[in-house]
Every structure is written in C-alpha cells, then in structure tokens.
Design a protein around this motif. Structure first.
Motif, short mmCIF file in Angstrom:
data_model
loop_
_atom_site.label_atom_id
_atom_site.label_comp_id
_atom_site.label_asym_id
_atom_site.label_seq_id
_atom_site.Cartn_x
_atom_site.Cartn_y
_atom_site.Cartn_z
N MET A 1 57.12 59.08 77.25
CA MET A 1 56.76 57.68 77.19
C MET A 1 55.99 57.43 75.91
O MET A 1 55.02 58.09 75.61
CB MET A 1 55.88 57.37 78.42
N ALA A 14 54.55 58.62 84.15
CA ALA A 14 55.85 58.55 83.49
C ALA A 14 56.28 59.91 82.94
O ALA A 14 57.45 60.29 83.03
CB ALA A 14 55.83 57.51 82.37
N ILE A 20 62.46 59.08 86.17
CA ILE A 20 62.39 58.33 84.92
C ILE A 20 63.17 59.06 83.83
O ILE A 20 63.96 58.45 83.10
CB ILE A 20 60.92 58.09 84.51
N VAL A 27 59.69 53.17 78.67
CA VAL A 27 58.58 52.28 78.99
C VAL A 27 58.22 51.48 77.75
O VAL A 27 57.85 52.03 76.73
CB VAL A 27 57.36 53.07 79.49
N THR A 63 60.33 51.45 89.32
CA THR A 63 59.56 52.13 88.27
C THR A 63 58.58 51.16 87.63
O THR A 63 57.41 51.50 87.41
CB THR A 63 60.51 52.72 87.21
N LEU A 67 54.47 51.55 87.79
CA LEU A 67 53.61 51.63 86.61
C LEU A 67 52.59 50.50 86.57
O LEU A 67 51.45 50.70 86.15
CB LEU A 67 54.46 51.64 85.34
#
Length: 136
Positions: A1, A14, A20, A27, A63, A67
């Motif tokens: 990320m 992440a 992911i 992201v 996701t 987050l």
C-alpha cells in the motif's frame, strides 16, 4: 500500500491482507472514516455472462469499508451489509470504491460505499461495522 494519507493501522491491515494482494486492490486513501480503493477487473473476476462477478464488486467495497472503519488498534469487522447492483462492469474496467462513515453509536458503525467505473455507479453498499469491545 502506498498511501501517504493512511493511518499506521490501515497500512498494516492492507499489507497483511492476502485478499487485497490477490485481487490487486490498490489503496488511494485510507483515513479514519474514509477510504478509496481501486481494482482492475481481470479475466478471472468475470462470470459466465462476461460481467464482473458480484462477489468481486462487494470485495472491493468491503475493503474500502474495512479501511475506513479501522482507526483503532483492534480490528473492527464488517458485521453485515446490503448491496444494490445498479450496472455491470467487465474485464479491463477499473473499479473504484469509496467508503465513508455515516454514524457511530457505541461499538456499531454504519458506512456507505459506492463502487464506480469511469464515474458510472456500479453498486451502492451500506455496511454495518462492529468495533471491538473497549479495554477496561
């Protein structure tokens, strides 16, 4: 990320999340109460009708909600969600999911997520998040 706006906790989440990585989710931004993530639809993400599998669309939104809601040291988890699919997408499309907090009361939070492709709304999701029990 690679997100200068992410909290340390969302960066760790992440980095350690195999889903992911497997889905190629990137992201754009993750901060308390807000997250934006994106994913390019691959051939293995479409169903027999040639459109993006609904589970892939939901995974992207989930996701983003995860987050946006994980702003404490202990994990908050999506406890349920309602999904409305409004349009389809296909292989090669880049989907963007944006999640924002709507309300938090005690240990329960409500987050809305929108999945778009080139400004076209693909799905709207309302997620219920359960936060961890506070330490005594």
């Amino acid at each position: 990320m690679v997100d200068a706006h992410a909290t340390a906790h969302s960066r760790r989440i992440a980095a350690e999340d195999g889903v992911i990585a497997a889905l190629g989710i990137r992201v754009d931004r993750a901060e308390p109460g807000y997250a934006a993530v994106r994913m390019t639809v691959r051939r293995d993400m479409v169903n027999g009708a040639g459109v993006t599998h609904g589970g892939m669309v939901f995974a992207l939104a989930d996701t983003a909600i995860a987050l946006a809601s994980n702003d404490t040291a202990e994990a908050a988890l999506v406890a349920g969600a309602d999904v409305v699919f409004l349009a389809s997408s296909a292989e090669g499309d880049e989907l963007v999911a944006i999640a924002e907090v709507r309300a938090v009361s005690g240990r329960t939070g409500v987050y809305d997520a929108r999945v778009e492709e080139s400004g076209r709304v693909i799905a709207e999701i309302r997620g219920r998040v359960r936060r961890p029990r506070e330490s005594p």
